[in-house]
Design a protein around this motif. Structure first.
Motif, PDB file in Angstrom:
ATOM      1  N   PHE A  89      -4.144   9.128   2.279  1.00  0.00           N
ATOM      2  CA  PHE A  89      -3.463  10.333   2.752  1.00  0.00           C
ATOM      3  C   PHE A  89      -3.752  10.502   4.248  1.00  0.00           C
ATOM      4  CE2 PHE A  89      -4.506  10.945  -1.687  1.00  0.00           C
ATOM      5  CZ  PHE A  89      -3.277  11.278  -2.228  1.00  0.00           C
ATOM      6  N   ARG A  90      -2.706  10.820   4.998  1.00  0.00           N
ATOM      7  CA  ARG A  90      -2.871  11.126   6.421  1.00  0.00           C
ATOM      8  C   ARG A  90      -2.288  12.505   6.654  1.00  0.00           C
ATOM      9  NH1 ARG A  90      -1.066   6.416  10.360  1.00  0.00           N
ATOM     10  NH2 ARG A  90      -2.110   7.885  11.762  1.00  0.00           N
ATOM     11  N   GLU A  91      -3.061  13.365   7.285  1.00  0.00           N
ATOM     12  CA  GLU A  91      -2.669  14.759   7.477  1.00  0.00           C
ATOM     13  C   GLU A  91      -2.322  15.010   8.942  1.00  0.00           C
ATOM     14  OE1 GLU A  91      -5.836  17.122   5.915  1.00  0.00           O
ATOM     15  OE2 GLU A  91      -5.929  15.989   4.031  1.00  0.00           O
ATOM     16  N   PHE A  92      -1.232  15.724   9.149  1.00  0.00           N
ATOM     17  CA  PHE A  92      -0.753  16.012  10.512  1.00  0.00           C
ATOM     18  C   PHE A  92      -0.597  17.526  10.661  1.00  0.00           C
ATOM     19  CE2 PHE A  92       0.591  11.783   9.348  1.00  0.00           C
ATOM     20  CZ  PHE A  92       0.314  11.013  10.468  1.00  0.00           C
ATOM     21  N   TYR A  93      -1.274  18.088  11.687  1.00  0.00           N
ATOM     22  CA  TYR A  93      -1.281  19.530  11.909  1.00  0.00           C
ATOM     23  C   TYR A  93      -0.610  19.856  13.243  1.00  0.00           C
ATOM     24  CZ  TYR A  93      -4.700  19.587   8.105  1.00  0.00           C
ATOM     25  OH  TYR A  93      -5.328  19.435   6.898  1.00  0.00           O
ATOM     26  N   LYS A  94      -0.031  21.055  13.315  1.00  0.00           N
ATOM     27  CA  LYS A  94       0.623  21.457  14.561  1.00  0.00           C
ATOM     28  C   LYS A  94      -0.425  21.678  15.662  1.00  0.00           C
ATOM     29  CE  LYS A  94       0.953  26.215  12.792  1.00  0.00           C
ATOM     30  NZ  LYS A  94       1.899  27.277  12.418  1.00  0.00           N
ATOM     31  N   ASN A  95      -1.625  22.059  15.246  1.00  0.00           N
ATOM     32  CA  ASN A  95      -2.744  22.138  16.185  1.00  0.00           C
ATOM     33  C   ASN A  95      -3.795  21.151  15.688  1.00  0.00           C
ATOM     34  OD1 ASN A  95      -1.694  24.321  17.786  1.00  0.00           O
ATOM     35  ND2 ASN A  95      -2.157  25.666  16.040  1.00  0.00           N
ATOM     36  N   PRO A  96      -3.778  19.940  16.228  1.00  0.00           N
ATOM     37  CA  PRO A  96      -4.687  18.897  15.726  1.00  0.00           C
ATOM     38  C   PRO A  96      -6.130  19.354  15.683  1.00  0.00           C
ATOM     39  CG  PRO A  96      -3.131  17.974  17.295  1.00  0.00           C
ATOM     40  CD  PRO A  96      -2.951  19.459  17.349  1.00  0.00           C
ATOM     41  N   LYS A 134      -5.363  20.292  -2.455  1.00  0.00           N
ATOM     42  CA  LYS A 134      -6.159  19.521  -3.414  1.00  0.00           C
ATOM     43  C   LYS A 134      -5.296  19.124  -4.623  1.00  0.00           C
ATOM     44  CE  LYS A 134     -10.449  19.787  -6.162  1.00  0.00           C
ATOM     45  NZ  LYS A 134      -9.848  19.659  -7.496  1.00  0.00           N
ATOM     46  N   PHE A 135      -4.557  20.088  -5.157  1.00  0.00           N
ATOM     47  CA  PHE A 135      -3.695  19.802  -6.307  1.00  0.00           C
ATOM     48  C   PHE A 135      -2.578  18.838  -5.911  1.00  0.00           C
ATOM     49  CE2 PHE A 135       0.024  20.987  -8.983  1.00  0.00           C
ATOM     50  CZ  PHE A 135      -0.484  20.544 -10.203  1.00  0.00           C
ATOM     51  N   GLN A 136      -2.034  19.003  -4.707  1.00  0.00           N
ATOM     52  CA  GLN A 136      -0.977  18.119  -4.223  1.00  0.00           C
ATOM     53  C   GLN A 136      -1.471  16.677  -4.163  1.00  0.00           C
ATOM     54  OE1 GLN A 136       0.343  18.891  -0.205  1.00  0.00           O
ATOM     55  NE2 GLN A 136       2.330  17.899  -0.553  1.00  0.00           N
ATOM     56  N   LYS A 137      -2.692  16.483  -3.674  1.00  0.00           N
ATOM     57  CA  LYS A 137      -3.254  15.136  -3.584  1.00  0.00           C
ATOM     58  C   LYS A 137      -3.516  14.544  -4.975  1.00  0.00           C
ATOM     59  CE  LYS A 137      -5.425  15.323   0.979  1.00  0.00           C
ATOM     60  NZ  LYS A 137      -6.704  15.200   1.729  1.00  0.00           N
ATOM     61  N   GLU A 138      -3.932  15.387  -5.899  1.00  0.00           N
ATOM     62  CA  GLU A 138      -4.157  14.916  -7.264  1.00  0.00           C
ATOM     63  C   GLU A 138      -2.854  14.405  -7.878  1.00  0.00           C
ATOM     64  OE1 GLU A 138      -5.854  18.235  -9.249  1.00  0.00           O
ATOM     65  OE2 GLU A 138      -7.892  17.908  -8.460  1.00  0.00           O
ATOM     66  N   GLN A 139      -1.766  15.138  -7.649  1.00  0.00           N
ATOM     67  CA  GLN A 139      -0.463  14.712  -8.165  1.00  0.00           C
ATOM     68  C   GLN A 139      -0.016  13.394  -7.528  1.00  0.00           C
ATOM     69  OE1 GLN A 139       1.998  18.312  -7.507  1.00  0.00           O
ATOM     70  NE2 GLN A 139       2.217  18.382  -9.744  1.00  0.00           N
ATOM     71  N   LEU A 140      -0.194  13.289  -6.231  1.00  0.00           N
ATOM     72  CA  LEU A 140       0.219  12.072  -5.528  1.00  0.00           C
ATOM     73  C   LEU A 140      -0.646  10.879  -5.928  1.00  0.00           C
ATOM     74  CD1 LEU A 140       0.882  13.612  -1.995  1.00  0.00           C
ATOM     75  CD2 LEU A 140       2.591  12.675  -3.569  1.00  0.00           C
ATOM     76  N   THR A 141      -1.927  11.117  -6.170  1.00  0.00           N
ATOM     77  CA  THR A 141      -2.804  10.044  -6.636  1.00  0.00           C
ATOM     78  C   THR A 141      -2.340   9.533  -7.992  1.00  0.00           C
ATOM     79  OG1 THR A 141      -4.698  10.954  -5.434  1.00  0.00           O
ATOM     80  CG2 THR A 141      -5.175   9.435  -7.249  1.00  0.00           C
ATOM     81  N   LYS A 190       0.837  -1.198   0.000  1.00  0.00           N
ATOM     82  CA  LYS A 190       0.000   0.000   0.000  1.00  0.00           C
ATOM     83  C   LYS A 190       0.872   1.249   0.000  1.00  0.00           C
ATOM     84  CE  LYS A 190      -2.092   1.282   3.754  1.00  0.00           C
ATOM     85  NZ  LYS A 190      -3.002   1.319   4.918  1.00  0.00           N
ATOM     86  N   ARG A 191       0.425   2.260  -0.731  1.00  0.00           N
ATOM     87  CA  ARG A 191       1.140   3.536  -0.778  1.00  0.00           C
ATOM     88  C   ARG A 191       0.355   4.576   0.014  1.00  0.00           C
ATOM     89  NH1 ARG A 191       3.560   4.785  -6.800  1.00  0.00           N
ATOM     90  NH2 ARG A 191       5.023   3.057  -6.902  1.00  0.00           N
ATOM     91  N   THR A 192       1.030   5.141   1.002  1.00  0.00           N
ATOM     92  CA  THR A 192       0.399   6.150   1.850  1.00  0.00           C
ATOM     93  C   THR A 192       1.266   7.402   1.863  1.00  0.00           C
ATOM     94  OG1 THR A 192      -0.511   4.424   3.272  1.00  0.00           O
ATOM     95  CG2 THR A 192      -0.472   6.663   4.167  1.00  0.00           C
ATOM     96  N   ALA A 193       0.610   8.555   1.784  1.00  0.00           N
ATOM     97  CA  ALA A 193       1.334   9.829   1.875  1.00  0.00           C
ATOM     98  C   ALA A 193       0.986  10.519   3.186  1.00  0.00           C
ATOM     99  CB  ALA A 193       0.984  10.715   0.690  1.00  0.00           C
ATOM    100  N   TYR A 194       2.012  10.876   3.975  1.00  0.00           N
ATOM    101  CA  TYR A 194       1.833  11.668   5.192  1.00  0.00           C
ATOM    102  C   TYR A 194       2.056  13.135   4.819  1.00  0.00           C
ATOM    103  CZ  TYR A 194       2.221   7.513   8.258  1.00  0.00           C
ATOM    104  OH  TYR A 194       2.023   6.312   8.895  1.00  0.00           O
ATOM    105  N   LEU A 195       1.043  13.965   5.000  1.00  0.00           N
ATOM    106  CA  LEU A 195       1.155  15.394   4.690  1.00  0.00           C
ATOM    107  C   LEU A 195       1.325  16.154   5.992  1.00  0.00           C
ATOM    108  CD1 LEU A 195      -1.719  15.687   2.037  1.00  0.00           C
ATOM    109  CD2 LEU A 195       0.674  15.046   1.700  1.00  0.00           C
ATOM    110  N   LEU A 196       2.456  16.834   6.145  1.00  0.00           N
ATOM    111  CA  LEU A 196       2.802  17.504   7.401  1.00  0.00           C
ATOM    112  C   LEU A 196       2.651  19.018   7.259  1.00  0.00           C
ATOM    113  CD1 LEU A 196       4.057  14.673   7.675  1.00  0.00           C
ATOM    114  CD2 LEU A 196       6.033  15.740   8.771  1.00  0.00           C
ATOM    115  N   GLU A 197       1.868  19.608   8.138  1.00  0.00           N
ATOM    116  CA  GLU A 197       1.727  21.064   8.128  1.00  0.00           C
ATOM    117  C   GLU A 197       3.056  21.718   8.510  1.00  0.00           C
ATOM    118  OE1 GLU A 197      -1.352  24.414   9.876  1.00  0.00           O
ATOM    119  OE2 GLU A 197      -0.807  22.717  11.151  1.00  0.00           O
ATOM    120  N   LYS A 198       3.344  22.834   7.872  1.00  0.00           N
ATOM    121  CA  LYS A 198       4.556  23.575   8.186  1.00  0.00           C
ATOM    122  C   LYS A 198       4.553  24.000   9.652  1.00  0.00           C
ATOM    123  CE  LYS A 198       7.278  27.545   6.607  1.00  0.00           C
ATOM    124  NZ  LYS A 198       7.338  28.712   5.690  1.00  0.00           N
ATOM    125  N   GLY A 199       5.706  23.841  10.322  1.00  0.00           N
ATOM    126  CA  GLY A 199       5.804  24.243  11.724  1.00  0.00           C
ATOM    127  C   GLY A 199       5.404  23.157  12.697  1.00  0.00           C
TER     128      GLY A 199
END
Length: 419
Positions: A410-417, A396-403, A354-363
């Motif tokens: 996709f799993r998204e990680f934010y500095k303030n969950p 949205k565009f980033q996810k389209e490219q990765l798809t 399986k291919r998974t992308a972790y998207l990390l918020e800046k900071g």
């Protein structure tokens, strides 16, 4: 002045999608050939110019990328011809380097020696679909095996590999240079004319028998020679057993045992091959290299409309280096054409994790980043592919490219969950 960003004509950049498929195909090739007892070797991309010009490479010798002498050896003002300025060249195939390699290391190698060699070669050719000036070749060769077991193993190993890559309904066309020469001798052609006759014969599939006849007559051969020659092909077309027909007709011109050995190759492959390809006797098959001495074969793919590899027996080539002939036989897969067909068919690599992308918020805080990286490492250890990247503003565009690259989750990680 800006530098040129395009590759040199006839060469290409390889994008990640293609590179992934190439790596997969290479792994299948190496694994499959390894099960047949072939061992990997590597030779330099540069060979001595005398080796490359040894009259074994046919038309390819006109396509050599030559390398100038260096330093004090390069004497431009004293040279009387271009040949005096050159001492090396980029290899145009893998056979000449293999034979030099074997001649140099024979005492360190087993006999018979089953070699697998993959690497780039270079030809100053006219680029077209499936043909480049730099391209990968994939060769298997058996040196030191005089019997037809070599041909049988080469055909089975190559077709097994193609089958594992999903190819179906292709043909292995097979002939023998000794049959070709016997046909020419029977028809009254002089031995020094054989190569020219074969070059014309090789066009049979494009210009037909009438076209071959016209070219033979235009080349100065007699009506009697031409008709006697083409009569053999007509006879094979009408015969129920073409191999028996032609070998019986040429009994006085063929070495003893050729009919039995050739038929044994076909019968042995047919007995174990399965139904995903066809083995076909093709009396018009020539192969361009002049070093072939016996059985020759070629891969015909309906999807490509031409050859996707070939090979044959070349028992006299090692003797050019050592003075002692060693039986040798090889088969080359048309690697670039195979890749082209897989790309055009939308080939997907089987069994990928399986291919998974972790998207990390800046900071993202350092502690949270460590937790994310730890989780990514755990998933990778389980066989999955995990990409850890910073989150773009245009998510949205980033996810389209990765798809498009094959990422499914996709799993998204934010500095303030988010709550």
């Amino acid at each position: 002045m800006a530098l040129n960003k395009k590759p040199v004509t006839g060469m290409k950049d390889i994008l990640p999608e293609e590179m992934e498929i190439r790596d997969y195909v290479i792994s299948v090739i190496k694994e499959t050939y390894g099960k047949f007892g072939f061992t990997s070797i590597e030779t330099p991309c540069v060979e001595n110019i005398a080796n490359l010009n040894c009259k074994a490479g046919g038309e390819n010798e006109k396509l050599i990328f030559k390398i100038l002498k260096r330093g004090e050896k390069l004497r431009l003002e004293e040279a009387k011809s271009a040949d005096e300025l050159v001492d090396g060249g980029l290899r145009y195939d893998l056979t000449v380097p293999l034979v030099r390699y074997y001649s140099n290391h024979a005492n360190e190698l087993p006999s018979p020696f089953k070699a697998l060699q993959m690497g780039n070669v270079w030809r100053a050719d006219r680029p077209q679909r499936g043909r480049y000036r730099q391209f990968m070749q994939c060769d298997i060769d058996i040196l030191g095996e005089p019997s037809n077991l070599a041909e049988i193993e080469l055909i089975l190993a190559t077709t097994t590999t193609l089958g594992r890559l999903g190819f179906q309904n292709f043909q292995i066309r097979i002939n023998d240079r000794q049959i070709l020469k016997a046909m020419a001798a029977y028809s009254g052609f002089a031995e020094e004319d054989y190569d020219q006759v074969f070059i014309i014969l090789d066009k049979m599939d494009k210009i037909g028998m009438d076209g071959v006849k016209a070219e033979l007559l235009e080349s100065g051969y007699t009506e009697e020679q031409t008709e006697k020659y083409l009569g053999l092909f007509r006879g094979m077309e009408a015969a129920e057993a073409p191999i028996s027909y032609i070998t019986d007709m040429l009994a006085d011109f063929l070495p003893e045992g050729i009919k039995e050995s050739f038929q044994e190759i076909i019968d042995s492959v047919e007995a174990v091959k399965g139904d995903f390809f066809e083995l076909v006797f093709d009396p018009t098959l020539v192969r361009g290299m002049s070093y072939y001495t016996g059985t020759i074969f070629e891969i015909a793919m309906p999807e490509f409309g031409g050859s996707c590899g070939g090979g044959g027996r070349y028992d006299k080539m090692v003797g050019r280096f050592t003075g002692n002939d060693v039986p040798a036989c090889g088969f080359s897969i048309g690697f670039e054409r195979i890749i082209l067909l897989l790309l055009e068919s939308g080939f997907q690599i089987p069994g990928k994790g399986k291919r998974t992308a972790y998207l990390l918020e800046k900071g993202l805080p350092a502690g949270m980043l460590c937790q994310v990286l730890e989780q990514a490492q755990k998933e990778r250890a389980e066989g999955n592919q995990v990409l850890v990247v910073r989150m773009n503003k245009n998510k949205k565009f980033q996810k389209e490219q990765l798809t498009a690259q094959g990422y499914e989750e996709f799993r998204e990680f934010y500095k303030n969950p988010l709550k």
